[in-house]
Design a protein around this motif. Sequence first.
Motif, PDB file in Angstrom:
ATOM      1  N   THR A 343      50.491  93.921  21.810  1.00 56.65           N
ATOM      2  CA  THR A 343      51.460  95.028  21.560  1.00 56.65           C
ATOM      3  C   THR A 343      50.494  96.594  20.875  1.00 56.65           C
ATOM      4  OG1 THR A 343      51.969  94.645  19.698  1.00 56.65           O
ATOM      5  CG2 THR A 343      53.213  93.377  21.009  1.00 56.65           C
ATOM      6  N   THR A 345      51.589 100.385  19.619  1.00 55.84           N
ATOM      7  CA  THR A 345      52.115 101.346  18.554  1.00 55.84           C
ATOM      8  C   THR A 345      51.544 102.549  18.667  1.00 55.84           C
ATOM      9  OG1 THR A 345      50.939 100.335  17.021  1.00 55.84           O
ATOM     10  CG2 THR A 345      53.396  99.395  17.421  1.00 55.84           C
ATOM     11  N   ALA A 349      55.506 105.410  22.994  1.00 55.33           N
ATOM     12  CA  ALA A 349      56.349 103.989  23.681  1.00 55.33           C
ATOM     13  C   ALA A 349      55.347 103.162  24.778  1.00 55.33           C
ATOM     14  CB  ALA A 349      57.592 103.602  23.764  1.00 55.33           C
ATOM     15  N   GLN A 351      53.826 100.247  26.675  1.00 54.13           N
ATOM     16  CA  GLN A 351      53.902  98.101  26.774  1.00 54.13           C
ATOM     17  C   GLN A 351      52.203  98.118  27.911  1.00 54.13           C
ATOM     18  OE1 GLN A 351      57.497  97.460  28.830  1.00 54.13           O
ATOM     19  NE2 GLN A 351      58.875  97.329  25.819  1.00 54.13           N
ATOM     20  N   TYR A 382      47.125 105.201  18.293  1.00 51.33           N
ATOM     21  CA  TYR A 382      47.640 103.719  18.378  1.00 51.33           C
ATOM     22  C   TYR A 382      47.082 103.121  17.756  1.00 51.33           C
ATOM     23  CZ  TYR A 382      49.411 107.238  21.844  1.00 51.33           C
ATOM     24  OH  TYR A 382      50.420 108.256  22.727  1.00 51.33           O
ATOM     25  N   THR A 385      47.568  95.981  19.533  1.00 56.97           N
ATOM     26  CA  THR A 385      47.478  94.446  17.741  1.00 56.97           C
ATOM     27  C   THR A 385      47.430  93.069  18.651  1.00 56.97           C
ATOM     28  OG1 THR A 385      49.532  95.145  16.622  1.00 56.97           O
ATOM     29  CG2 THR A 385      49.214  92.697  16.314  1.00 56.97           C
ATOM     30  N   ASN A 407      44.345  93.479  14.261  1.00 54.56           N
ATOM     31  CA  ASN A 407      44.403  95.252  14.984  1.00 54.56           C
ATOM     32  C   ASN A 407      43.312  95.833  15.148  1.00 54.56           C
ATOM     33  OD1 ASN A 407      47.428  95.063  13.870  1.00 54.56           O
ATOM     34  ND2 ASN A 407      47.080  95.786  12.573  1.00 54.56           N
TER      35      ASN A 407
END
Length: 783
Positions: A343, A345, A349, A351, A382, A385, A407
């Motif tokens: 993922t 972050t 946003a 993906q 950014y 993860t 991370n």
Amino acid sequence: MLRHKILCLLLLFFVTRQAVAQGDCTTIGQNPSTAFPVCGTEVFEQQSVPICGSRSVPGPSCSTPGDFNHQDKNPFWYKFTCYTTGTLGFVITPLDLEEDYDWQLWDITGRDPDEVYTNRSLYVAMNWSGEYGITGASDEGASTDVCGGRGQPLFSAMPVITKGHEYLLLISHFSNSQSGYKLKFGGGTADINDPVLPELKDIKYDCAGYSIGIRLSRKVLCKSLAANGSDFRLSTGASIVKAMGASCNKGFDLDSVILYLDKPLPPGTYTVTAQNGSDGHTVLNACGKQLLPGATISFSVPVTPPPRLPALKALPCAPDRIELEFPDPVRCSSIAADGSDFTITGPSAIQVISTENICDAAGLTQMVTLKLDRRILRDGDYTLTLTGGTDGNTVTSACHVPLIPGNLPFSIPAQPAILLGDCAPPGCAPSSVKIGLNFPVRCSSIAPDGSDFMLNGPHNIRITAAAGICNTNGMADSIVLQLSEKIQTAGNYRVTTTTGSDGNSLQGECWQLMTAGQTADFRTSDTVNASFSMSLQFNCKLTTASFSHDGRNHVNSWAWELDGETLHTQRPVKVFSDFGTKPLRLKVSNGVCSAGLDTAIVITSELEAAFTVDPGPYCPMEGITPVNISTGNIVAWEWDYGNGSSSFGPQPLSLRYFPQQKEQDYRIRLIVRNDMNCRDTMDQYIKAVSSCYIDVPTAFTPNNDGQNDFFYPLNAYRAQDLRFRVYSRYGWLMFESRDWRKRWNGRVNNVPADAGAYTWMLEYTEKDSGKKVFRKGTVVLLR
């Protein structure tokens, strides 16, 4: 076979013996590297022999009749080790005693088995007899080197083999059938039976494949290994479900066994024990000696750490994928194909939608590529993860240990803004405008319909298309905007950026968007016209021409090209001293727009003396009357006729001329004067002759004394279509002319003609009456 009969058939035997190559041998045992392991205690039976081979093998030189190149035709190979030095005896019994089998023996100790094809020094013994039936090595043999051919003994002497050496035996089936044979060792003093039992020598656990590798002290037969692994038992932790020989896919024996388990082993110490398998025994060597049941060997499984977190490879600008490099191999099967193990972050946003892996044969990889649902355009920090995916697990190591979630931070740097530059000077009456940029943009981001830009100005002009001036990388730092029509008048215009019909504004090399509302200005100029006005003033022989251009639309440059001279003023004056048509070219410019005009002006005189008169020739008593065609405000005319006569007035006199010579030229002159006391003169000449009577002389003397040297018609001034010919008394044409002034000089082909009489003929048409005349006569040429 025919090779057994008469010597004259030896060639056929050679062809038969050599045989067309039968193809490579692929059956295990038919190549040196896959030879059968054998022992002296058994009889080895080969029911069928596949047809193949025919590779030459080196050995002693042979000169016996019927012997040729020795080859491994339809071969099988056997390997063994000598455990007691002595003589080696063996018997090869064909299943069909009417067939020919041959053999050769090599010592391959410490050598590659395939060297038997090239290394003569490995040779030990042979028998290539051309006879049918049982063959081998025994006390009956007299020599270890039996060549081929008719009458050669089927048995060779038993060769001596040495303890600890390895040997390779070739059995070659010369007959072209697949009937087999039996091989039995015996009769010699050497021992080829291995006296030592196989033992468990080494063991290793493979956590990646749930397998145990065992190495034996002696080679055993592949066929003696139970495929279900029942020859071995594991002390605890898992069950053996399968066993494979490490080299059984390319040979008949093995010294390493791989045992496959039903699950991985946890850390600890384990023991493997040999036992009689489902086939009733443990593994066996070529002599039937087995690994003793109850033999054991132990190994340990250490604690395996989880795989370490990967490193991010350097990111390009505006990435749409991220490459991860794991320091340890991970299992491709543990990486969720939909990217759900990862993922992201951060400020925008993003993906992960899928993964790409390059996996090795074991299904492992150290490189994983994450594909994103969009490019990361917004700068900032950014975090990537690593977590459990939709497949129910995180990424696992080669030993199936799951990775501990963690991370990986990364940053996207800010990209420079794309700014609108200046417009290039648009030139005159532009139909397009070129605009610059501070950084190149992607040509693919430029809307072809020009909707990334708007145009404002004094006239309703629209942008209808846009195209970048693109390099080979598809980037452009300038764009050409096409306009709906040419801009013909002066004015100030503004280009403004906006979002195009393609849904975006211009994008830079790193896909950064150009902000809307940026502007660039340009100015257009008026078009110009080269039309001009002109006036002429006449003064006897001089004409003054005055030109003028109106200078509209800011014209500030003039170039008048007239009569070989270039003038650069707005209102030039040019004085002409002659008359006629004068080409004129005018070029004007206001610094941006230019125009040109090509024309001509006609300079005529207000006074011109002119008359017409036939130049003659004139015959005696023939009247001559000039015709006055002078122009201008003429007040006086003065005529001089060249014969001493003159007159005044517009109408000339009609006169006759009486020349004092055969031909004489006279000048007729007219002088006129206008009301401004300007004068003009014109002269013309006429010719008068003393006679127009056409006659032909009766004699001539071509002696170059200047008197009567030529013969021709006289005074033919008024003759048309004239033809004059002279013939010899034999009828030969001596001279011909259609011009009465062209005269005969008394020569033919530049050779003087003979003196004497010649006939002449004259034809012509009278000019005044049109009457046709034909005359003939004679002339005397005197020398």
